[in-house]
Design a protein around this motif. Structure first.
Motif, PDB file in Angstrom:
ATOM      1  N   THR A  33       0.819  -1.216   0.000  1.00 12.72           N
ATOM      2  CA  THR A  33       0.000   0.000   0.000  1.00 12.72           C
ATOM      3  C   THR A  33       0.852   1.265   0.000  1.00 12.72           C
ATOM      4  N   LEU A  34       1.871   1.293   0.826  1.00 12.71           N
ATOM      5  CA  LEU A  34       2.712   2.498   0.913  1.00 12.71           C
ATOM      6  C   LEU A  34       3.384   2.810  -0.428  1.00 12.71           C
ATOM      7  N   GLU A  35       3.819   1.766  -1.120  1.00 16.96           N
ATOM      8  CA  GLU A  35       4.440   1.958  -2.436  1.00 16.96           C
ATOM      9  C   GLU A  35       3.419   2.496  -3.446  1.00 16.96           C
ATOM     10  N   ALA A  36       2.168   1.992  -3.379  1.00 16.98           N
ATOM     11  CA  ALA A  36       1.110   2.446  -4.288  1.00 16.98           C
ATOM     12  C   ALA A  36       0.774   3.916  -4.020  1.00 16.98           C
ATOM     13  N   ILE A  37       0.749   4.311  -2.749  1.00 18.59           N
ATOM     14  CA  ILE A  37       0.478   5.709  -2.405  1.00 18.59           C
ATOM     15  C   ILE A  37       1.591   6.598  -2.949  1.00 18.59           C
ATOM     16  N   LYS A  38       2.836   6.116  -2.826  1.00 23.11           N
ATOM     17  CA  LYS A  38       3.981   6.866  -3.330  1.00 23.11           C
ATOM     18  C   LYS A  38       3.884   7.046  -4.847  1.00 23.11           C
ATOM     19  N   MET A  39       3.485   5.978  -5.566  1.00 23.92           N
ATOM     20  CA  MET A  39       3.332   6.049  -7.023  1.00 23.92           C
ATOM     21  C   MET A  39       2.255   7.071  -7.404  1.00 23.92           C
ATOM     22  N   ALA A  40       1.158   7.091  -6.634  1.00 16.61           N
ATOM     23  CA  ALA A  40       0.068   8.023  -6.913  1.00 16.61           C
ATOM     24  C   ALA A  40       0.528   9.459  -6.676  1.00 16.61           C
ATOM     25  N   ARG A  41       1.269   9.693  -5.607  1.00 11.61           N
ATOM     26  CA  ARG A  41       1.772  11.045  -5.283  1.00 11.61           C
ATOM     27  C   ARG A  41       2.723  11.553  -6.370  1.00 11.61           C
ATOM     28  N   GLU A  42       3.552  10.667  -6.905  1.00 13.68           N
ATOM     29  CA  GLU A  42       4.489  11.063  -7.962  1.00 13.68           C
ATOM     30  C   GLU A  42       3.749  11.568  -9.199  1.00 13.68           C
ATOM     31  N   ARG A  43       2.557  11.028  -9.433  1.00  8.19           N
ATOM     32  CA  ARG A  43       1.773  11.421 -10.611  1.00  8.19           C
ATOM     33  C   ARG A  43       0.747  12.511 -10.273  1.00  8.19           C
ATOM     34  N   ASP A  44       0.794  13.056  -9.067  1.00 11.86           N
ATOM     35  CA  ASP A  44      -0.166  14.063  -8.575  1.00 11.86           C
ATOM     36  C   ASP A  44      -1.604  13.556  -8.660  1.00 11.86           C
ATOM     37  N   LEU A  45      -1.798  12.289  -8.298  1.00 10.38           N
ATOM     38  CA  LEU A  45      -3.114  11.670  -8.297  1.00 10.38           C
ATOM     39  C   LEU A  45      -3.371  11.037  -6.931  1.00 10.38           C
ATOM     40  N   ASP A  46      -4.541  10.408  -6.792  1.00 12.15           N
ATOM     41  CA  ASP A  46      -4.918   9.762  -5.534  1.00 12.15           C
ATOM     42  C   ASP A  46      -5.008   8.257  -5.725  1.00 12.15           C
ATOM     43  N   LEU A  47      -4.807   7.532  -4.623  1.00 17.24           N
ATOM     44  CA  LEU A  47      -5.026   6.090  -4.603  1.00 17.24           C
ATOM     45  C   LEU A  47      -6.418   5.881  -4.020  1.00 17.24           C
ATOM     46  N   VAL A  48      -7.328   5.304  -4.814  1.00 18.15           N
ATOM     47  CA  VAL A  48      -8.726   5.151  -4.399  1.00 18.15           C
ATOM     48  C   VAL A  48      -9.077   3.668  -4.344  1.00 18.15           C
ATOM     49  N   GLU A  49      -9.690   3.263  -3.219  1.00 20.11           N
ATOM     50  CA  GLU A  49     -10.121   1.878  -3.040  1.00 20.11           C
ATOM     51  C   GLU A  49     -11.465   1.710  -3.750  1.00 20.11           C
ATOM     52  N   VAL A  50     -11.482   0.948  -4.849  1.00 18.76           N
ATOM     53  CA  VAL A  50     -12.711   0.797  -5.637  1.00 18.76           C
ATOM     54  C   VAL A  50     -13.471  -0.484  -5.301  1.00 18.76           C
ATOM     55  N   SER A  51     -12.772  -1.479  -4.800  1.00 21.70           N
ATOM     56  CA  SER A  51     -13.429  -2.733  -4.419  1.00 21.70           C
ATOM     57  C   SER A  51     -12.881  -3.190  -3.070  1.00 21.70           C
ATOM     58  N   PRO A  52     -13.429  -2.668  -1.972  1.00 24.69           N
ATOM     59  CA  PRO A  52     -12.883  -2.968  -0.653  1.00 24.69           C
ATOM     60  C   PRO A  52     -13.127  -4.400  -0.180  1.00 24.69           C
ATOM     61  N   ASN A  53     -14.115  -5.100  -0.741  1.00 24.19           N
ATOM     62  CA  ASN A  53     -14.458  -6.437  -0.261  1.00 24.19           C
ATOM     63  C   ASN A  53     -13.620  -7.541  -0.895  1.00 24.19           C
ATOM     64  N   ALA A  54     -12.855  -7.204  -1.938  1.00 26.65           N
ATOM     65  CA  ALA A  54     -12.011  -8.204  -2.586  1.00 26.65           C
ATOM     66  C   ALA A  54     -10.811  -8.506  -1.692  1.00 26.65           C
ATOM     67  N   THR A  55     -10.174  -9.650  -1.902  1.00 24.01           N
ATOM     68  CA  THR A  55      -8.944  -9.956  -1.153  1.00 24.01           C
ATOM     69  C   THR A  55      -7.831 -10.196  -2.141  1.00 24.01           C
ATOM     70  N   PRO A  56      -6.808  -9.388  -2.192  1.00 23.59           N
ATOM     71  CA  PRO A  56      -6.676  -8.117  -1.484  1.00 23.59           C
ATOM     72  C   PRO A  56      -7.558  -7.038  -2.142  1.00 23.59           C
ATOM     73  N   ILE A  61      -5.263   4.195  -9.257  1.00 25.54           N
ATOM     74  CA  ILE A  61      -4.626   5.502  -9.186  1.00 25.54           C
ATOM     75  C   ILE A  61      -5.412   6.402 -10.136  1.00 25.54           C
ATOM     76  N   LEU A  62      -6.018   7.460  -9.585  1.00 27.06           N
ATOM     77  CA  LEU A  62      -6.820   8.376 -10.399  1.00 27.06           C
ATOM     78  C   LEU A  62      -7.018   9.696  -9.673  1.00 27.06           C
ATOM     79  N   ASP A  63      -7.604  10.655 -10.385  1.00 26.20           N
ATOM     80  CA  ASP A  63      -7.931  11.950  -9.781  1.00 26.20           C
ATOM     81  C   ASP A  63      -9.266  11.772  -9.067  1.00 26.20           C
ATOM     82  N   PHE A  64      -9.227  11.788  -7.724  1.00 30.34           N
ATOM     83  CA  PHE A  64     -10.422  11.472  -6.938  1.00 30.34           C
ATOM     84  C   PHE A  64     -11.554  12.467  -7.170  1.00 30.34           C
ATOM     85  N   GLY A  65     -11.250  13.740  -7.270  1.00 34.51           N
ATOM     86  CA  GLY A  65     -12.282  14.754  -7.495  1.00 34.51           C
ATOM     87  C   GLY A  65     -13.029  14.504  -8.786  1.00 34.51           C
TER      88      GLY A  65
END
Length: 174
Positions: A33-56, A61-65
């Motif tokens: 997760t931390l690496e994914a957040i870092k990748m999103a920050r580098e692209r000036d985007l957000d990391l958004v959880e689209v399917s929370p019930n899946a495992t994992p 990575i997208l513009d949340f707004g």
């Protein structure tokens, strides 16, 4: 943080590993997760959880707004295409006059033309309950006075305590 409509973004995602989809829509596989957040920050985007019930859980990575705006737009469009069906009720008594019956039938026809369902109810008082056949006659007369083919009987005439009712629905969809 603003209201995210129950979606977790960036640091709100508390799991150790996620299945990542990048901003081009390509699967990146299972990533910490931390690496994914870092990748999103580098692209000036957000990391958004689209399917929370899946495992994992699946995250993009997208513009949340922009994403939230699109979701709300889809919701508005789907609501725009919905027709709210209303059930209108016309009440009368078994000893109704011919002129009043014409008026009631005209109101029923207007409601049906607007696309609403209509419940025609006859209320029996006191000894009128011994003559329920009068109620059936009134309901049959209402049916006769309606424009043929503009309605369908959804629920046939039946007694419910002191009331007799029948439900009509419009065949013509506006």
């Amino acid at each position: 943080m603003a209201d995210n409509k129950g979606m977790r973004i960036n640091e709100q995602i508390r799991v150790r590993e996620i299945r990542l989809i990048d901003n081009e829509g390509n699967q990146q596989g299972i990533v910490p997760t931390l690496e994914a957040i870092k990748m999103a920050r580098e692209r000036d985007l957000d990391l958004v959880e689209v399917s929370p019930n899946a495992t994992p859980p699946v995250c993009k990575i997208l513009d949340f707004g922009k994403y939230r705006f699109e979701q709300e737009k889809k919701l508005r469009d789907s609501k725009k295409n919905q027709k709210v069906l209303k059930l209108k009720e016309i009440r009368m008594q078994p000893k109704i006059g011919s002129g009043d019956l014409d008026t009631k039938a005209k109101h029923v026809q207007e409601f049906l033309d607007e696309g609403d369902k209509v419940k025609v109810t006859i209320r029996f008082k006191g000894r009128e309950l011994a003559h329920t056949e009068l109620g059936f006659d009134v309901l049959k007369e209402i049916e006769k006075r309606l424009v043929e083919g503009s309605y369908a009987i959804e629920k046939a005439a039946s007694m419910d305590g002191r009331f007799m009712s029948m439900t009509l629905a419009s065949k013509v969809k506006k």
